[in-house]
Design a protein around this motif. Structure first.
Motif, PDB file in Angstrom:
ATOM      1  N   HIS A   7      -3.271  54.479  26.591  1.00 44.78           N
ATOM      2  CA  HIS A   7      -3.852  55.164  27.751  1.00 44.78           C
ATOM      3  C   HIS A   7      -4.608  54.177  28.640  1.00 44.78           C
ATOM      4  CE1 HIS A   7      -5.671  58.317  30.147  1.00 44.78           C
ATOM      5  NE2 HIS A   7      -6.875  57.816  29.868  1.00 44.78           N
ATOM      6  N   TRP A   8      -5.297  53.237  28.042  1.00 38.52           N
ATOM      7  CA  TRP A   8      -6.053  52.234  28.789  1.00 38.52           C
ATOM      8  C   TRP A   8      -5.191  51.052  29.219  1.00 38.52           C
ATOM      9  CZ3 TRP A   8     -10.878  52.132  25.120  1.00 38.52           C
ATOM     10  CH2 TRP A   8     -11.660  53.263  25.372  1.00 38.52           C
ATOM     11  N   GLN A   9      -3.894  51.117  28.915  1.00 40.20           N
ATOM     12  CA  GLN A   9      -2.913  50.105  29.298  1.00 40.20           C
ATOM     13  C   GLN A   9      -3.223  48.729  28.695  1.00 40.20           C
ATOM     14  OE1 GLN A   9      -2.540  50.304  33.559  1.00 40.20           O
ATOM     15  NE2 GLN A   9      -1.680  52.356  33.492  1.00 40.20           N
ATOM     16  N   TRP A  10      -3.650  48.733  27.452  1.00 38.17           N
ATOM     17  CA  TRP A  10      -3.901  47.497  26.715  1.00 38.17           C
ATOM     18  C   TRP A  10      -2.644  47.199  25.905  1.00 38.17           C
ATOM     19  CZ3 TRP A  10      -9.359  48.629  24.271  1.00 38.17           C
ATOM     20  CH2 TRP A  10     -10.314  48.643  25.276  1.00 38.17           C
ATOM     21  N   SER A  11      -1.617  46.687  26.551  1.00 40.36           N
ATOM     22  CA  SER A  11      -0.307  46.543  25.914  1.00 40.36           C
ATOM     23  C   SER A  11      -0.331  45.627  24.685  1.00 40.36           C
ATOM     24  CB  SER A  11       0.732  46.059  26.920  1.00 40.36           C
ATOM     25  OG  SER A  11       0.357  44.800  27.445  1.00 40.36           O
ATOM     26  N   LYS A  12      -1.092  44.549  24.723  1.00 39.66           N
ATOM     27  CA  LYS A  12      -1.156  43.659  23.553  1.00 39.66           C
ATOM     28  C   LYS A  12      -1.816  44.360  22.364  1.00 39.66           C
ATOM     29  CE  LYS A  12      -0.963  39.249  25.892  1.00 39.66           C
ATOM     30  NZ  LYS A  12      -1.581  37.937  26.077  1.00 39.66           N
ATOM     31  N   ARG A  13      -2.803  45.185  22.637  1.00 44.43           N
ATOM     32  CA  ARG A  13      -3.477  45.924  21.559  1.00 44.43           C
ATOM     33  C   ARG A  13      -2.564  47.013  21.001  1.00 44.43           C
ATOM     34  NH1 ARG A  13      -5.516  41.877  21.846  1.00 44.43           N
ATOM     35  NH2 ARG A  13      -7.600  41.392  22.524  1.00 44.43           N
ATOM     36  N   VAL A  14      -1.752  47.620  21.868  1.00 49.10           N
ATOM     37  CA  VAL A  14      -0.788  48.622  21.418  1.00 49.10           C
ATOM     38  C   VAL A  14       0.208  47.968  20.463  1.00 49.10           C
ATOM     39  CG1 VAL A  14       1.101  50.134  22.135  1.00 49.10           C
ATOM     40  CG2 VAL A  14      -1.023  50.103  23.444  1.00 49.10           C
ATOM     41  N   GLN A  15       0.713  46.788  20.820  1.00 49.78           N
ATOM     42  CA  GLN A  15       1.652  46.071  19.952  1.00 49.78           C
ATOM     43  C   GLN A  15       1.011  45.736  18.608  1.00 49.78           C
ATOM     44  OE1 GLN A  15       2.677  42.719  22.393  1.00 49.78           O
ATOM     45  NE2 GLN A  15       4.391  43.781  23.380  1.00 49.78           N
ATOM     46  N   LEU A  16      -0.213  45.247  18.635  1.00 50.84           N
ATOM     47  CA  LEU A  16      -0.914  44.899  17.402  1.00 50.84           C
ATOM     48  C   LEU A  16      -1.138  46.127  16.530  1.00 50.84           C
ATOM     49  CD1 LEU A  16      -2.461  42.928  15.579  1.00 50.84           C
ATOM     50  CD2 LEU A  16      -4.494  43.387  16.976  1.00 50.84           C
ATOM     51  N   LEU A  17      -1.605  47.197  17.114  1.00 45.77           N
ATOM     52  CA  LEU A  17      -1.863  48.419  16.351  1.00 45.77           C
ATOM     53  C   LEU A  17      -0.570  49.031  15.810  1.00 45.77           C
ATOM     54  CD1 LEU A  17      -4.657  49.932  18.606  1.00 45.77           C
ATOM     55  CD2 LEU A  17      -4.939  49.059  16.274  1.00 45.77           C
ATOM     56  N   THR A  18       0.501  48.941  16.564  1.00 48.16           N
ATOM     57  CA  THR A  18       1.799  49.436  16.096  1.00 48.16           C
ATOM     58  C   THR A  18       2.268  48.634  14.888  1.00 48.16           C
ATOM     59  OG1 THR A  18       2.376  50.169  18.325  1.00 48.16           O
ATOM     60  CG2 THR A  18       4.186  49.876  16.773  1.00 48.16           C
ATOM     61  N   LEU A  19       2.124  47.324  14.961  1.00 52.06           N
ATOM     62  CA  LEU A  19       2.505  46.459  13.844  1.00 52.06           C
ATOM     63  C   LEU A  19       1.633  46.739  12.622  1.00 52.06           C
ATOM     64  CD1 LEU A  19       4.250  44.168  12.797  1.00 52.06           C
ATOM     65  CD2 LEU A  19       2.657  42.564  13.842  1.00 52.06           C
ATOM     66  N   MET A  20       0.350  46.890  12.811  1.00 50.77           N
ATOM     67  CA  MET A  20      -0.560  47.175  11.700  1.00 50.77           C
ATOM     68  C   MET A  20      -0.243  48.531  11.068  1.00 50.77           C
ATOM     69  SD  MET A  20      -4.090  45.663  13.295  1.00 50.77           S
ATOM     70  CE  MET A  20      -5.093  45.831  11.828  1.00 50.77           C
ATOM     71  N   GLU A  21       0.123  49.488  11.884  1.00 54.26           N
ATOM     72  CA  GLU A  21       0.494  50.807  11.375  1.00 54.26           C
ATOM     73  C   GLU A  21       1.772  50.718  10.529  1.00 54.26           C
ATOM     74  OE1 GLU A  21       0.409  55.058  13.457  1.00 54.26           O
ATOM     75  OE2 GLU A  21       1.983  53.764  14.257  1.00 54.26           O
ATOM     76  N   ALA A  22       2.722  49.902  10.968  1.00 59.37           N
ATOM     77  CA  ALA A  22       3.991  49.766  10.242  1.00 59.37           C
ATOM     78  C   ALA A  22       3.794  49.108   8.880  1.00 59.37           C
ATOM     79  CB  ALA A  22       4.984  48.953  11.072  1.00 59.37           C
ATOM     80  N   GLU A  23       2.839  48.206   8.761  1.00 52.63           N
ATOM     81  CA  GLU A  23       2.641  47.487   7.507  1.00 52.63           C
ATOM     82  C   GLU A  23       1.561  48.106   6.614  1.00 52.63           C
ATOM     83  OE1 GLU A  23       0.413  43.639   7.732  1.00 52.63           O
ATOM     84  OE2 GLU A  23       0.585  43.957   9.873  1.00 52.63           O
ATOM     85  N   ALA A  24       0.965  49.191   7.032  1.00 56.80           N
ATOM     86  CA  ALA A  24      -0.169  49.778   6.312  1.00 56.80           C
ATOM     87  C   ALA A  24       0.174  50.235   4.896  1.00 56.80           C
ATOM     88  CB  ALA A  24      -0.750  50.942   7.110  1.00 56.80           C
ATOM     89  N   ASP A  25       1.384  50.684   4.649  1.00 50.44           N
ATOM     90  CA  ASP A  25       1.752  51.192   3.328  1.00 50.44           C
ATOM     91  C   ASP A  25       2.316  50.119   2.401  1.00 50.44           C
ATOM     92  OD1 ASP A  25       0.940  53.775   3.951  1.00 50.44           O
ATOM     93  OD2 ASP A  25       2.888  54.284   4.807  1.00 50.44           O
ATOM     94  N   PHE A  26       2.298  48.880   2.828  1.00 46.69           N
ATOM     95  CA  PHE A  26       2.822  47.788   2.017  1.00 46.69           C
ATOM     96  C   PHE A  26       1.723  47.208   1.133  1.00 46.69           C
ATOM     97  CE2 PHE A  26       5.964  48.012   5.353  1.00 46.69           C
ATOM     98  CZ  PHE A  26       7.137  47.754   4.678  1.00 46.69           C
ATOM     99  N   PRO A  27       2.112  46.417   0.130  1.00 50.92           N
ATOM    100  CA  PRO A  27       1.111  45.740  -0.693  1.00 50.92           C
ATOM    101  C   PRO A  27       0.212  44.852   0.185  1.00 50.92           C
ATOM    102  CG  PRO A  27       3.291  45.526  -1.672  1.00 50.92           C
ATOM    103  CD  PRO A  27       3.467  46.138  -0.323  1.00 50.92           C
ATOM    104  N   PRO A  28      -0.974  44.498  -0.287  1.00 50.06           N
ATOM    105  CA  PRO A  28      -1.908  43.742   0.545  1.00 50.06           C
ATOM    106  C   PRO A  28      -1.557  42.262   0.723  1.00 50.06           C
ATOM    107  CG  PRO A  28      -2.832  44.114  -1.617  1.00 50.06           C
ATOM    108  CD  PRO A  28      -1.547  44.897  -1.557  1.00 50.06           C
ATOM    109  N   TYR A  29      -0.518  41.797   0.080  1.00 49.74           N
ATOM    110  CA  TYR A  29      -0.130  40.392   0.201  1.00 49.74           C
ATOM    111  C   TYR A  29       1.086  40.264   1.106  1.00 49.74           C
ATOM    112  CZ  TYR A  29       3.000  42.110  -3.402  1.00 49.74           C
ATOM    113  OH  TYR A  29       3.898  42.856  -4.098  1.00 49.74           O
ATOM    114  N   PHE A  30       1.431  39.020   1.452  1.00 45.54           N
ATOM    115  CA  PHE A  30       2.597  38.755   2.291  1.00 45.54           C
ATOM    116  C   PHE A  30       3.232  37.452   1.849  1.00 45.54           C
ATOM    117  CE2 PHE A  30      -1.048  36.838   4.331  1.00 45.54           C
ATOM    118  CZ  PHE A  30      -0.587  35.591   4.735  1.00 45.54           C
ATOM    119  N   TYR A  31       4.470  37.238   2.263  1.00 44.90           N
ATOM    120  CA  TYR A  31       5.196  36.004   1.969  1.00 44.90           C
ATOM    121  C   TYR A  31       5.468  35.281   3.280  1.00 44.90           C
ATOM    122  CZ  TYR A  31       6.313  38.385  -2.446  1.00 44.90           C
ATOM    123  OH  TYR A  31       6.249  39.055  -3.633  1.00 44.90           O
ATOM    124  N   THR A  32       5.168  33.999   3.321  1.00 43.28           N
ATOM    125  CA  THR A  32       5.507  33.234   4.520  1.00 43.28           C
ATOM    126  C   THR A  32       6.967  32.788   4.429  1.00 43.28           C
ATOM    127  OG1 THR A  32       4.831  31.097   3.594  1.00 43.28           O
ATOM    128  CG2 THR A  32       3.142  32.368   4.783  1.00 43.28           C
TER     129      THR A  32
END
Length: 97
Positions: A7-32
């Motif tokens: 709504h506030w047109q913060w497109s970079k924040r929308v992308q970040l929040l969308t990515l964080m939402e997609a990974e929320a149900d995954f284990p807390p670790y990651f692989y590079t």
């Protein structure tokens, strides 16, 4: 929050929040990707290719907000290495019929 950022047109924040939402149900670790390539003693797999290869094997996979060169998945590291090594990562374009 994502809706408010949109709504506030913060497109970079929308992308970040969308990515964080997609990974929320995954284990807390990651692989590079670099670690997967190093352990597999081969080239670093492309992120999108590796995520799709894992999904094709029945695992979940997502990019992570932590670093662009990493993924989150419910697969173990050995499965990630195998998935990153299989097939050609740069297949030729499909011929038009």
């Amino acid at each position: 929050m994502r809706v408010l950022a949109h709504h506030w047109q913060w497109s970079k924040r929308v992308q970040l929040l969308t990515l964080m939402e997609a990974e929320a149900d995954f284990p807390p670790y990651f692989y590079t990707l670099a670690e997967i390539g190093r352990r597999g003693r081969g080239d670093i797999p492309k992120r999108d290719y590796l995520m799709q290869a894992l999904r094709d094997r029945g695992y979940q996979a997502s990019a992570t907000h932590i670093t662009p060169g990493a993924i989150k998945t419910n697969a173990d590291i050995h499965t990630c290495i195998t998935a990153g090594q299989k097939n050609d990562q740069n297949p030729p374009p499909k011929e038009k019929s």
